[in-house]
Motif scaffolding. Sequence first.
Motif, PDB file in Angstrom:
ATOM      1  N   ARG A  98       0.858  -1.184  -0.001  1.00 39.08           N
ATOM      2  CA  ARG A  98       0.067  -0.023   0.252  1.00 39.08           C
ATOM      3  C   ARG A  98       0.841   1.225   0.024  1.00 39.08           C
ATOM      4  N   ASP A  99       1.022   1.943  -1.104  1.00 36.03           N
ATOM      5  CA  ASP A  99       1.865   3.003  -1.209  1.00 36.03           C
ATOM      6  C   ASP A  99       1.507   4.235  -0.454  1.00 36.03           C
ATOM      7  N   THR A 100       0.054   4.418  -0.383  1.00 36.70           N
ATOM      8  CA  THR A 100      -0.341   5.331   0.520  1.00 36.70           C
ATOM      9  C   THR A 100       0.105   5.359   1.783  1.00 36.70           C
ATOM     10  N   ALA A 101       0.595   4.447   2.434  1.00 34.49           N
ATOM     11  CA  ALA A 101       0.993   4.321   3.680  1.00 34.49           C
ATOM     12  C   ALA A 101       2.511   4.696   3.933  1.00 34.49           C
ATOM     13  N   TYR A 102       3.173   5.090   2.825  1.00 32.35           N
ATOM     14  CA  TYR A 102       4.575   5.484   2.868  1.00 32.35           C
ATOM     15  C   TYR A 102       4.718   6.794   2.908  1.00 32.35           C
ATOM     16  N   GLU A 103       5.457   7.586   3.827  1.00 34.17           N
ATOM     17  CA  GLU A 103       5.196   9.042   4.110  1.00 34.17           C
ATOM     18  C   GLU A 103       6.440   9.861   3.182  1.00 34.17           C
ATOM     19  N   TRP A 155       9.406   9.797   0.104  1.00 35.69           N
ATOM     20  CA  TRP A 155       9.869   8.970  -1.184  1.00 35.69           C
ATOM     21  C   TRP A 155      11.002   9.693  -1.625  1.00 35.69           C
TER      22      TRP A 155
END
Length: 122
Positions: free
Chosen positions: A105-110, A112
């Motif tokens: 789930r890429d939205t969980a990564y704060e 980049w």
Amino acid sequence: VQLQAFGGGLVQAGGSLRLSCAACGRIFSTYHMGWFRQAPGKEREFVAVISRNGYSTDYADSVKGRFTISRDNVKNMVYLQMNSLKPEDTAVYYCAAASFYTISRDTAYEYWGQGTLVTVSS
């Protein structure tokens, strides 16, 4: 935390590359680290994740057995060793940091990095 991915390039099918991601800023060892990729015309997809202490890893089925994620909390680095590369691995690869261990789930990564291009020729 600021992230910068590098190490991409052009490689023939069956070859290897090692991507690196350098982190600075907040305490690197408090974050779980992931690699994602985005091929031309496709959505960004999960590749691999490693826990903050390095003891747990998970991979997308498409790269399992070929790619290995690792980290060095002393050097504030995370790596993605890519072996047996295929043309379908061609993409921009991104490293990312998350406070919670998250698979896919890429939205969980704060945080980049800017991405590094990997091109695999057939």
